[in-house]
Design a protein around this motif. Structure first.
Motif, mmCIF file in Angstrom:
data_model
loop_
_atom_site.group_PDB
_atom_site.id
_atom_site.type_symbol
_atom_site.label_atom_id
_atom_site.label_comp_id
_atom_site.label_asym_id
_atom_site.label_seq_id
_atom_site.Cartn_x
_atom_site.Cartn_y
_atom_site.Cartn_z
ATOM 1 N N SER A 16 7.197 -0.191 12.397
ATOM 2 C CA SER A 16 8.329 -0.639 11.581
ATOM 3 C C SER A 16 9.438 -1.192 12.420
ATOM 4 O O SER A 16 10.393 -1.778 11.906
ATOM 5 C CB SER A 16 8.840 0.550 10.755
ATOM 6 N N THR A 24 11.336 -7.603 9.384
ATOM 7 C CA THR A 24 10.378 -6.558 9.662
ATOM 8 C C THR A 24 9.254 -6.633 8.651
ATOM 9 O O THR A 24 9.312 -7.376 7.662
ATOM 10 C CB THR A 24 11.067 -5.181 9.590
ATOM 11 N N ASN A 26 8.315 -4.368 6.650
ATOM 12 C CA ASN A 26 8.804 -3.873 5.338
ATOM 13 C C ASN A 26 9.533 -4.950 4.592
ATOM 14 O O ASN A 26 9.420 -5.092 3.376
ATOM 15 C CB ASN A 26 9.724 -2.651 5.569
ATOM 16 N N ASP A 27 10.269 -5.729 5.437
ATOM 17 C CA ASP A 27 10.959 -6.856 4.735
ATOM 18 C C ASP A 27 9.955 -7.811 4.152
ATOM 19 O O ASP A 27 10.121 -8.346 3.033
ATOM 20 C CB ASP A 27 11.867 -7.559 5.738
ATOM 21 N N LEU A 29 6.913 -7.129 3.269
ATOM 22 C CA LEU A 29 6.254 -6.513 2.102
ATOM 23 C C LEU A 29 7.137 -6.569 0.864
ATOM 24 O O LEU A 29 6.672 -6.855 -0.252
ATOM 25 C CB LEU A 29 5.887 -5.055 2.422
ATOM 26 N N ARG A 30 8.433 -6.251 1.132
ATOM 27 C CA ARG A 30 9.338 -6.340 -0.021
ATOM 28 C C ARG A 30 9.441 -7.760 -0.533
ATOM 29 O O ARG A 30 9.495 -8.022 -1.736
ATOM 30 C CB ARG A 30 10.726 -5.802 0.402
ATOM 31 N N LEU A 31 9.415 -8.749 0.427
ATOM 32 C CA LEU A 31 9.495 -10.153 0.009
ATOM 33 C C LEU A 31 8.260 -10.553 -0.780
ATOM 34 O O LEU A 31 8.340 -11.223 -1.820
ATOM 35 C CB LEU A 31 9.674 -11.029 1.268
ATOM 36 N N SER A 33 6.145 -8.604 -2.326
ATOM 37 C CA SER A 33 6.091 -7.916 -3.623
ATOM 38 C C SER A 33 7.045 -8.554 -4.630
ATOM 39 O O SER A 33 6.748 -8.664 -5.815
ATOM 40 C CB SER A 33 6.390 -6.427 -3.444
ATOM 41 N N SER A 34 8.205 -8.980 -4.046
ATOM 42 C CA SER A 34 9.157 -9.634 -4.970
ATOM 43 C C SER A 34 8.662 -10.993 -5.433
ATOM 44 O O SER A 34 9.014 -11.496 -6.520
ATOM 45 C CB SER A 34 10.525 -9.743 -4.272
#
Length: 377
Positions: A16, A24, A26-27, A29-31, A33-34
């Motif tokens: 991470s 990152t 996580n960023d 993944l969040r992107l 997923s969004s």
């Protein structure tokens, strides 16, 4: 405080802490997923839209097909309805025409029946009127004939009174009485003529051998002087010489000594009549019936006859000299001492007759029948 943060940083996993382009994992993944959710929603929306469009298109096609079928069905129904209407109209028209024809025929029949009934009624009225006129005419004729007979009897009675009871005492009276009698006989009917003859006979003006009134040529057709129609059976010495006596009846009378010489006796009836010593000489006798009559010493001299009937008659001593007796019937007759000299008996029938002492001198017997004739009694 600083130590806690450092400890925290120290506890974060290694992966991470890597960065890519300043982001990152996580960023990322969040992107991602969004981004996936809107993309999925968009794809879902597009799919749903296409599906809805397909459904709508299919629905429109189905609606259109349904509408076409409905329209075709409506057209078929409309055509069938029109055909039914036309058939019903034709049927109704034919029915109306039949009703009209039947009504017309019924009217004609009623009119014809009415006409026939009217004709029948008119004919009945005419017949009733004619019958009434005929009845009135008959009554008038009867009254006229009664009046003629009464007047005749009055006139003859006056002549008898003025001539001492005799119509032949002088030639003038005899001529007048003969004329009145012949005129009256011509105008009267058979029943009244029978009464007239009876009247003259009872007045002793038609007595054979007593200068009787001459009524020769008088037409006395159809008179009935049989015993059923007069008061007296005996008419002895009745003189009707030279008269016309067709279809007359003297049945069951006693006419002994009567004189019918020179008379026309066609179809006359002398059934069961007593005719002893009666004179039929020179008479014309056709189909005259003498069945069961008694004709003893009766004269049939020079008679012209055909089909004369003497069935069961007593002809004892009767004379048929020079007479023509074609097809005469003598069946079961009693002909003792009968004189047939010079007579013609062609086709005569003598079956079972008794011909004792019968005289047949120069008699014509062609085809005469003498079956079972008795010549001994």
């Amino acid at each position: 405080m600083l130590r806690r943060d450092q400890h925290t940083i120290t506890e974060i996993p290694y992966y991470s802490l890597k960065t890519y382009f300043g982001l990152t994992i996580n960023d990322f993944l969040r992107l991602i997923s969004s981004l996936l959710l809107p993309l999925a929603l968009g794809i879902f929306t597009v799919v749903i839209t296409f599906h809805q469009q397909n459904v709508a298109t299919k629905q429109r096609l189905e609606d259109r097909a349904l509408a076409e079928r409905q329209r075709e069905q409506d057209l078929n129904i409309s055509r069938e309805q029109r055909l039914q209407d036309l058939n019903m109209f034709a049927i109704q028209r034919e029915y109306d025409l039949n009703i009209s024809r039947e009504q017309h025929q019924l009217d004609k029949d009623i009119a014809e029946e009415r006409r026939i009934q009217e004709n029948i009624i008119a004919e009945k009225q005419r017949n009733l009127s004619e019958q009434q006129r005929a009845h009135e005419l008959k009554i008038a004729q009867e009254q006229l004939r009664d009046s003629l007979l009464v007047n005749y009897m009055n006139d003859i009675g006056l002549l008898l009174k003025n001539n001492n009871g005799s119509l032949t005492s002088d030639s003038v009276t005899a001529i007048l009485a003969r004329a009145k009698t012949l005129v009256a006989i011509q105008q009267l009917d058979a029943a009244r003529n029978a009464f007239l003859i009876q009247f003259l006979y009872e007045a002793k003006q038609l007595i054979n051998g007593a200068n009787p009134l001459d009524i020769s040529d008088a037409d006395l057709n159809g008179i009935d002087l049989s015993s059923e129609t007069i008061f007296h059976k005996k008419l002895h010495n009745l003189s009707l010489t030279g008269t016309v006596l067709r279809n007359v009846s003297f049945s069951k009378c006693d006419l002994s000594y009567a004189n019918f010489s020179g008379s026309d006796l066609r179809d006359a009836r002398f059934i069961e009549t007593k005719l002893d010593y009666v004179d039929f000489s020179r008479s014309s006798i056709v189909r005259t019936d003498f069945s069961d009559a008694v004709l003893r010493y009766t004269k049939f001299i020079d008679v012209q006859s055909r089909r004369i009937i003497f069935r069961h008659a007593d002809l004892t001593n009767t004379s048929f000299i020079s007479s023509v007796l074609g097809q005469a019937v003598f069946v079961n007759s009693f002909c003792q001492n009968v004189n047939f000299s010079y007579a013609s008996l062609k086709q005569a029938d003598f079956t079972n007759a008794k011909l004792k002492d019968a005289i047949l001198i120069t008699t014509q017997l062609e085809r005469a029948n003498f079956s079972r004739v008795n010549l001994s009694e």
